[in-house]
Design a protein around this motif. Structure first.
Motif, PDB file in Angstrom:
ATOM      1  N   HIS A 174      -7.943  -0.820   9.362  1.00 34.43           N
ATOM      2  CA  HIS A 174      -5.973  -0.453   8.880  1.00 34.43           C
ATOM      3  C   HIS A 174      -5.649  -1.724   7.595  1.00 34.43           C
ATOM      4  N   THR A 175      -6.447  -2.425   7.826  1.00 35.85           N
ATOM      5  CA  THR A 175      -6.556  -3.939   6.823  1.00 35.85           C
ATOM      6  C   THR A 175      -7.451  -3.264   5.833  1.00 35.85           C
ATOM      7  N   PRO A 179       0.481  -1.105   0.152  1.00 35.72           N
ATOM      8  CA  PRO A 179       0.194  -0.242  -0.088  1.00 35.72           C
ATOM      9  C   PRO A 179       1.402   1.050  -0.263  1.00 35.72           C
ATOM     10  N   LEU A 180       0.406   2.499  -0.901  1.00 33.55           N
ATOM     11  CA  LEU A 180       0.734   3.267  -0.721  1.00 33.55           C
ATOM     12  C   LEU A 180       0.818   4.013   0.605  1.00 33.55           C
ATOM     13  N   GLY A 231     -15.705  -2.567   1.855  1.00 31.54           N
ATOM     14  CA  GLY A 231     -14.981  -1.897   1.184  1.00 31.54           C
ATOM     15  C   GLY A 231     -13.671  -0.742   1.822  1.00 31.54           C
ATOM     16  N   LEU A 232     -14.071   0.305   1.779  1.00 32.32           N
ATOM     17  CA  LEU A 232     -13.602   1.349   2.231  1.00 32.32           C
ATOM     18  C   LEU A 232     -13.968   1.522   3.552  1.00 32.32           C
ATOM     19  N   PRO A 233     -13.207   1.707   4.688  1.00 37.01           N
ATOM     20  CA  PRO A 233     -13.487   1.666   6.654  1.00 37.01           C
ATOM     21  C   PRO A 233     -14.567   2.883   6.397  1.00 37.01           C
ATOM     22  N   ALA A 254      -7.494  -0.894   0.083  1.00 38.90           N
ATOM     23  CA  ALA A 254      -7.634   0.875  -0.794  1.00 38.90           C
ATOM     24  C   ALA A 254      -6.726   1.417  -0.706  1.00 38.90           C
ATOM     25  N   MET A 255      -5.439   1.891  -0.658  1.00 40.09           N
ATOM     26  CA  MET A 255      -3.909   2.381  -0.594  1.00 40.09           C
ATOM     27  C   MET A 255      -3.547   1.615  -1.759  1.00 40.09           C
TER      28      MET A 255
END
Length: 468
Positions: free
Chosen positions: A97-98, A81-82, A123-125, A103-104
């Motif tokens: 966090h996961t 991840p970025l 999907g996105l938290p 996503a990143m």
């Protein structure tokens, strides 16, 4: 010509048979093996140029294979991840966090941030902020598109409205629950229902009647309308208010069934366009904004955002009118939406899924639970947070966990200690299911400045699961 010679050229599977069929025709036309092999290399190099001729079927197959390969390559996740900043890491569960890490890793992601109220979502938290390039993620916005807050500060002292009067007003002028709307005789109109946008897409036209039936109402879950006390410690010229305690109305609502159907329709469409996307990221499938599908979602998403604010507008208008008062101040903000935003000099799409826009000077609302304070804030425009802040306290217990872990008598005792009168509401929305809002606010002092505090007194929600 034979299959072995065709395979040596690099053709695979179905293309081998199609190449052999075309080669047979060319042999019949008198071409040598070397001439045919040269033509086949040309089809490989530029299949588009051979459509419509003897190599048409082979060229079409190679173009289709190329499309699948390009889609697969464009859907590959980054190996790592970025990096992204986190506010209130000690308050955030590992699952959030996961999800943010996944996503990143998306190839379209460019920046992100995690707010202190963050917890696991789809999907996105929830509490995740994600900036992408030329792409929008339906589940990066969420199912309740445009979910938002609104505060009306009234020209009345905080104790001007008795509990029974507040209950009666909320029962008369608000509606809650899945599929619920006002009776036709009591339904009010709104300009958002007359926009030309409803005619722009068949899906929107199909959902228009649903939107009409549910205008001015709220859904289930954590949506609410509540009377309480708004306290301003010091006069603020921008707000136009003197210091003191005021009667106020705070609401949390979204785009109802209309927004949910838009979200689910376009999520399925995005997933179909990315069939090879890693399983961990399937809920983060995206639509490119330079495509017809991406533009259609962008149009529908923004209409849903306006519709959600229209619901608030009617709730507040009805209740202020019933009180015979005009609000001194009205503030609203969406916290489930995507915006076009300049990030490091480049236009990106910033998704805030359960995050409050907090550009420098921008007003916003960060509520607590049904029995804890909410806050009127002014953004500080922190670039590392993509000019964002938390959208509330954030859950520390999931809905099922809250129902299993919390006793009704303990929740009722908490409400009594805080002087809260609750209409509806479920154990899954109990104050104990949420993080302490004071802790969340304390973790984001570089994102927002607190201007005032709202303390709920009479709260209405849907009946929910396991009523309090």
């Amino acid at each position: 010509m034979n299959g072995k010679q065709i395979t040596k050229l690099g053709f695979e599977r179905k293309a081998i048979g199609l190449a052999l069929a075309a080669a047979s025709l060319r042999e019949g036309a008198g071409l040598s093996r070397e001439e045919i092999l040269g033509e086949l290399r040309g089809v490989q190099a530029n299949p588009d140029a051979f459509l419509g001729g003897v190599y048409d079927a082979l060229a079409a197959e190679l173009i289709a294979v190329r499309g699948v390969q390009e889609a697969r390559a464009s859907s590959d996740l980054r190996p790592a991840p970025l990096p992204y900043p986190v506010w209130g890491a000690d308050l955030i569960d590992p699952g959030a966090h996961t999800q943010m890490d996944v996503a990143m890793r998306l190839p379209i992601s460019r920046a992100g941030a995690l707010m202190p109220d963050a917890h696991v979502g789809y999907g996105l938290p929830i509490g995740g902020v994600l900036a992408t390039e030329n792409a929008v993620i339906p589940y990066g916005v969420g199912v309740d598109i445009g979910c938002s807050m609104m505060l009306s500060v009234l020209p009345l002292p905080s104790g001007a409205l008795k509990t029974e009067e507040a209950k009666a007003l909320l029962m008369r002028h608000t509606r809650f629950g899945a599929g619920v709307g006002f009776e036709k005789r009591d339904r009010e109109d709104h300009a958002v229902l007359h926009e030309d946008t409803w005619d722009a897409l068949p899906l929107l036209g199909h959902l228009h009647e649903k939107a009409i039936n549910q205008i001015g109402t709220s859904g289930s879950g954590n949506h609410f309308a509540e009377f309480g006390t708004f306290t301003l410690a010091a006069a603020d010229p921008e707000l136009g208010l003197e210091a003191g305690d005021y009667l106020a109305l705070l609401s949390h609502s979204g785009s109802r069934g209309f927004g949910a159907q838009v979200a689910n329709h376009f999520t399925r469409l995005a997933q179909d366009l990315h069939p090879t996307l890693d399983k961990s990221a399937q809920k983060l499938a995206w639509l490119r904004l330079d495509t017809e599908e991406g533009q259609a979602y962008w149009l529908a998403m923004n209409l849903a955002g306006r519709y959600a604010l229209a619901n608030h507008d009617l709730i507040h208008t009805r209740l202020a009118r019933a009180l015979g008062e005009t609000p001194l101040l009205r503030v609203s903000n969406s916290h489930n939406l995507a915006w076009k935003q300049q990030v490091d000099g480049k236009e990106l799409i910033v998704h805030r899924k359960g995050a409050t826009p907090a550009a420098a000077g921008q007003l916003g609302l960060i509520p607590g639970s049904m029995a804890d304070p909410g806050f009127l804030v002014r953004g500080r425009g922190n670039p590392a947070a993509l000019a964002s802040a938390s959208h509330g306290a954030g859950r520390q217990l999931g809905r099922k966990a809250a129902i299993n872990a919390l006793a009704k008598k303990d929740v009722q005792a908490y409400l009594e200690r805080h002087g809260i009168t609750l209409i509806g509401g479920g154990i899954d929305e109990a104050p104990q299911a949420y993080k302490r809002i004071e802790d969340v606010i304390a973790r984001q002092t570089d994102l927002v400045d607190v201007l005032g505090q709202f303390m709920p007194k009479v709260v209405r929600m849907d009946t929910g699961n396991e009523d309090v």
